[in-house]
Enzyme design. Structure first.
Site, PDB file in Angstrom:
ATOM      1  CB  ILE A 101     -19.267 -24.474  86.979  1.00  0.00           C
ATOM      2  CG1 ILE A 101     -17.973 -25.222  86.637  1.00  0.00           C
ATOM      3  CG2 ILE A 101     -20.114 -25.275  87.958  1.00  0.00           C
ATOM      4  CD1 ILE A 101     -16.993 -25.369  87.791  1.00  0.00           C
ATOM      5  CD  GLU A 113     -10.976 -27.559 100.330  1.00  0.00           C
ATOM      6  OE1 GLU A 113     -10.341 -28.313  99.572  1.00  0.00           O
ATOM      7  OE2 GLU A 113     -11.946 -26.883  99.965  1.00  0.00           O
ATOM      8  CG  HIS A 158     -12.451 -29.845  97.025  1.00  0.00           C
ATOM      9  ND1 HIS A 158     -11.597 -28.804  97.249  1.00  0.00           N
ATOM     10  CD2 HIS A 158     -12.769 -29.759  95.701  1.00  0.00           C
ATOM     11  CE1 HIS A 158     -11.385 -28.129  96.143  1.00  0.00           C
ATOM     12  NE2 HIS A 158     -12.104 -28.694  95.176  1.00  0.00           N
TER      13      HIS A 158
HETATM   14  N1  LIG Z   1     -15.694 -28.093  93.907  1.00  0.00           N
HETATM   15  C1  LIG Z   1     -14.913 -28.477  92.957  1.00  0.00           C
HETATM   16  O1  LIG Z   1     -14.372 -29.572  92.969  1.00  0.00           O
HETATM   17  C2  LIG Z   1     -14.675 -27.591  91.784  1.00  0.00           C
HETATM   18  C3  LIG Z   1     -14.647 -26.230  91.938  1.00  0.00           C
HETATM   19  N2  LIG Z   1     -14.408 -25.428  90.868  1.00  0.00           N
HETATM   20  C4  LIG Z   1     -14.412 -23.985  91.096  1.00  0.00           C
HETATM   21  O2  LIG Z   1     -15.605 -23.437  90.570  1.00  0.00           O
HETATM   22  C5  LIG Z   1     -15.407 -22.058  90.258  1.00  0.00           C
HETATM   23  C6  LIG Z   1     -15.997 -21.722  88.897  1.00  0.00           C
HETATM   24  O3  LIG Z   1     -15.333 -22.440  87.887  1.00  0.00           O
HETATM   25  P1  LIG Z   1     -15.649 -22.200  86.325  1.00  0.00           P
HETATM   26  O4  LIG Z   1     -17.096 -22.003  86.118  1.00  0.00           O
HETATM   27  O5  LIG Z   1     -14.942 -23.248  85.584  1.00  0.00           O
HETATM   28  O6  LIG Z   1     -14.888 -20.806  86.123  1.00  0.00           O
HETATM   29  P2  LIG Z   1     -15.208 -19.676  85.053  1.00  0.00           P
HETATM   30  O7  LIG Z   1     -13.998 -18.833  85.004  1.00  0.00           O
HETATM   31  O8  LIG Z   1     -15.738 -20.249  83.795  1.00  0.00           O
HETATM   32  O9  LIG Z   1     -16.374 -18.833  85.748  1.00  0.00           O
HETATM   33  C7  LIG Z   1     -16.193 -18.005  86.861  1.00  0.00           C
HETATM   34  C8  LIG Z   1     -17.165 -16.848  86.729  1.00  0.00           C
HETATM   35  O10 LIG Z   1     -17.097 -16.075  87.927  1.00  0.00           O
HETATM   36  C9  LIG Z   1     -17.276 -14.728  87.551  1.00  0.00           C
HETATM   37  N3  LIG Z   1     -16.798 -13.847  88.604  1.00  0.00           N
HETATM   38  C10 LIG Z   1     -15.515 -13.487  88.883  1.00  0.00           C
HETATM   39  N4  LIG Z   1     -15.511 -12.637  89.925  1.00  0.00           N
HETATM   40  C11 LIG Z   1     -16.795 -12.465  90.299  1.00  0.00           C
HETATM   41  C12 LIG Z   1     -17.419 -11.696  91.305  1.00  0.00           C
HETATM   42  N5  LIG Z   1     -16.703 -10.934  92.148  1.00  0.00           N
HETATM   43  N6  LIG Z   1     -18.761 -11.764  91.417  1.00  0.00           N
HETATM   44  C13 LIG Z   1     -19.483 -12.536  90.588  1.00  0.00           C
HETATM   45  N7  LIG Z   1     -18.950 -13.274  89.592  1.00  0.00           N
HETATM   46  C14 LIG Z   1     -17.619 -13.242  89.457  1.00  0.00           C
HETATM   47  C15 LIG Z   1     -16.488 -14.604  86.259  1.00  0.00           C
HETATM   48  O11 LIG Z   1     -16.931 -13.510  85.504  1.00  0.00           O
HETATM   49  C16 LIG Z   1     -16.825 -15.923  85.572  1.00  0.00           C
HETATM   50  O12 LIG Z   1     -17.932 -15.779  84.698  1.00  0.00           O
HETATM   51  C17 LIG Z   1     -13.891 -21.847  90.357  1.00  0.00           C
HETATM   52  O13 LIG Z   1     -13.613 -21.248  91.607  1.00  0.00           O
HETATM   53  C18 LIG Z   1     -13.328 -23.242  90.353  1.00  0.00           C
HETATM   54  O14 LIG Z   1     -12.099 -23.308  91.007  1.00  0.00           O
HETATM   55  C19 LIG Z   1     -14.224 -25.921  89.615  1.00  0.00           C
HETATM   56  C20 LIG Z   1     -14.252 -27.273  89.395  1.00  0.00           C
HETATM   57  C21 LIG Z   1     -14.442 -28.212  90.480  1.00  0.00           C
HETATM   58  O1  LIG Z   2     -10.859 -27.960  89.513  1.00  0.00           O
HETATM   59  C1  LIG Z   2     -11.067 -27.374  90.589  1.00  0.00           C
HETATM   60  O2  LIG Z   2     -11.039 -26.142  90.719  1.00  0.00           O
HETATM   61  C2  LIG Z   2     -11.351 -28.165  91.779  1.00  0.00           C
HETATM   62  O3  LIG Z   2     -11.659 -27.600  92.793  1.00  0.00           O
HETATM   63  C3  LIG Z   2     -11.185 -29.621  91.732  1.00  0.00           C
HETATM   64  O4  LIG Z   2     -10.301 -29.966  92.748  1.00  0.00           O
HETATM   65  P1  LIG Z   2      -9.646 -31.431  92.784  1.00  0.00           P
HETATM   66  O5  LIG Z   2      -8.889 -31.607  91.507  1.00  0.00           O
HETATM   67  O6  LIG Z   2     -10.755 -32.416  92.897  1.00  0.00           O
HETATM   68  O7  LIG Z   2      -8.743 -31.444  93.973  1.00  0.00           O
END
Ligand SMILES: NC(=O)C1=CN([C@@H]2O[C@H](COP(=O)(O)OP(=O)(O)OC[C@H]3O[C@@H](n4cnc5c(N)ncnc54)[C@H](O)[C@@H]3O)[C@@H](O)[C@H]2O)C=CC1
Ligand SMILES: O=C(O)C(=O)COP(=O)(O)O
Length: 528
Positions: free
Chosen positions: A150, A259, A279
């Site tokens: 992301i 949440e 969220h």
């Molecule tokens: N708000 C929402 O609805 C959503 C939230 N998310 C959340 O977004 C976050 C990122 O997701 P992705 O990019 O798919 O994951 P990803 O695994 O591709 O990227 C996460 C990155 O964070 C880095 N990281 C880990 N620990 C760290 C630290 N202490 N300091 C700095 N960087 C660090 C990792 O090296 C990695 O590059 C996750 O927590 C996921 O759950 C994902 C999808 C939807």
């Molecule tokens: O995929 C994630 O990490 C999310 O935070 C998305 O959450 P949701 O499936 O919309 O409840």
């Protein structure tokens, strides 16, 4: 009929896939107590972030084989508890990447142009053009914390919008950052330098309250902060203080420590510069369809006995690897099962040696398959690829893996196991022929060439006339039919091994009689 419980809202496309193989119950209003009560009816559970899959839920789940998280974060699942119980956890690592990145970008733009506030004011009949003068993102510095899937997409779009992007991610190389036109920075420097900061890292013990009062105090007073990653990474009380006392200019949050957001959250007392969404990061029609299909397909496959492509608790065992290594995994499991039955006593040490071509494959799946075989005599179908390593560790089995690309015994290489147990050490080796057939090629250093079969008898004996005849007659007397026989010896009239493939299991009184034959040192009946 196989039953799947869907306890969060999931796109219909996923429900249709699950319905091909199971009865699907959609119950999205279950309390945690109710979930605990009903979970024992189900083989699979499909969730999003709303369902808390605690260790109590997992312990109450007698039949559960898989938990499918239609999204990325699995922090609402007690993954160690699932692993211990052999329950596979899968997610959809990429299905909502764009949705979450675009939500973060939307919040950056909304923050810098006061869009929610201006919208409310205009709807309220006001025309406050002066009050809502904003800022441009163009030429500003964006700090991305967590440059994963992301974070990288946000960085790419921000670059295209003319922002300068800096990032903190200890696991990203300088080369990768350079390719993305991103300058890597320390976290302290990022917070001091950036005009906008966006978080895209997971919540872990290390990242909990990472953004605290101290770090917030180092931000520019004009800076704005976005969190579309996980609640709990920002100290919410400290953020509320920083906004109320104008230490920073603004913040936009999509995720919260708890949440749904509690009514008494300090965030709700902030009266300026704060945008909150419930969220919504993954909540686009496109992302929901992607994640539902991705995860439902994996649940379907696992229920059909096929591997999953995005297992969270068996890293390195992707569907592709499982497929390409199928006979090798089968060999590893068979040799593990043989080793446990030949070793008898408590195994303290297992060496898995991958030789020749075997050494070119990833070792982890082969070691896990060996452990699954090794422990299945003791644990039956409670042992699987998910919990095999953990169960071995819990039993104090010290696992050593050795890769040796040189000198393969067979053109296809070999897999060799050595166990050290209370009553001594045993070794076994095997190979996979080009047509996928398995062969046991060595037992306790004696070369043999045996195709594994359901019932077998292994002996260690002295190579002398008459001994094989005596075993043959004893088996005949007990009506145990011999399908094939192999003897391996290194010197004439020295120590030897014999492997009998038999059509029936060996009764215990027969085993006793075999062990009484003069010259027989060990006899191990084996069932595969
Ligand atoms: N708000 C929402 O609805 C959503 C939230 N998310 C959340 O977004 C976050 C990122 O997701 P992705 O990019 O798919 O994951 P990803 O695994 O591709 O990227 C996460 C990155 O964070 C880095 N990281 C880990 N620990 C760290 C630290 N202490 N300091 C700095 N960087 C660090 C990792 O090296 C990695 O590059 C996750 O927590 C996921 O759950 C994902 C999808 C939807
Ligand atoms: O995929 C994630 O990490 C999310 O935070 C998305 O959450 P949701 O499936 O919309 O409840």
């Amino acid at each position: 009929m196989t039953k799947v419980l869907v306890s969060d809202p999931i796109d219909q496309a996923g429900i249709e896939i699950l319905s091909q193989v199971a009865q699907v119950d959609q119950r999205i209003d279950l309390s945690n107590e109710q979930l605990k009560e009903v979970i024992s009816e189900y083989e699979a559970l499909m969730i999003r972030s709303g369902t808390q899959v605690t260790s109590e839920v997992i312990e109450a789940s007698d039949r559960l084989r898989i938990i499918g998280r239609a999204g990325v974060g699995v922090d609402n699942v007690d993954v160690p508890a699932a692993t211990k119980r052999g329950v596979l956890v899968v997610n959809s690592p990429g299905g909502n990447t764009i949705a979450a990145a675009e939500h973060a970008l939307a919040l950056l733009l909304a923050l810098s142009r006061n869009i929610p506030q201006a919208h409310s004011s205009t709807f309220g009949g006001l025309w406050e053009r002066k009050k809502y003068v904003g800022n441009e993102l163009y030429k500003k510095i964006l700090g991305v914390v967590g440059l994963g899937k992301i974070g990288s997409h946000v960085a790419k779009v921000a670059n295209a919008m003319g922002m300068e992007v800096i990032a903190f991610d200890p696991f990203v190389s300088a080369d990768r950052a350079q390719q993305m036109q991103v300058r890597l920075s320390s976290i302290d420097n990022l917070f001091e330098e950036a005009d906008y900061i966006t978080l895209h890292l997971p919540r872990t013990p290390e990242t909990e309250n990472l953004v605290n009062a101290q770090l917030l105090s180092t931000m520019k007073s004009t800076a704005r902060l976005v969190n579309c990653a996980r609640g709990g990474i920002i100290d919410e009380a400290a953020l509320a203080d920083a906004l109320n006392s104008e230490v920073i200019a603004g913040a936009a949050l999509d995720v919260y420590a708890e949440e749904p957001l509690k009514k008494d959250s300090p965030l709700l007392s902030v009266n300026k510069g704060l945008i909150l969404t419930p969220h919504l990061g993954a909540s686009t029609a496109e992302a929901q369809e992607n994640v539902a299909i991705d995860v439902a397909e994996q649940i379907r496959d696992v229920l059909l006995g096929l591997p999953a492509r995005s297992a969270v608790n068996i890293p390195g065992l992707s569907a592709e690897i499982m497929d390409s290594l199928k006979p090798h995994l089968q060999l590893a499991e068979t040799l593990g099962l043989l080793a446990s039955q030949i070793s008898g006593g408590h195994i303290q040490k297992l060496e898995v040696r991958l030789q020749g071509e075997f050494a070119q494959h990833p070792s982890q799946p082969l070691v896990v398959a060996t452990l699954k075989g090794l422990l299945s005599t003791a644990l039956g179908d409670r042992i699987n690829y998910v919990n095999a390593s953990l169960e071995a560790k819990g039993r104090g089995i010290n696992v050593l893996e050795v890769k040796d690309e040189s000198c393969p015994d067979f053109s296809g290489g070999s897999l060799q196991l050595t166990t050290v147990a209370d009553d001594g050490s045993h070794s076994l080796a095997g190979t996979v022929f080009a047509d996928g057939d398995l062969r046991i090629t060595c037992i306790d250093e004696f070369p043999v060439n045996v195709a594994p079969s359901r019932h077998m008898l292994f002996t260690r004996h002295r190579d002398m006339p008459g001994i094989i005849g005596k075993i043959g007659s004893l088996l005949g007397v007990h009506n145990v039919n011999i399908a094939s026989m192999q003897v391996g010896r290194r010197i004439v009239r020295g120590e030897a091994v014999m492997v009998l493939s038999i059509d029936d299991p060996i009764p215990s009184e027969l085993l006793k009689s075999i062990l009484q034959i003069q010259g027989i040192n060990e006899a191990h009946p084996v069932t595969l």
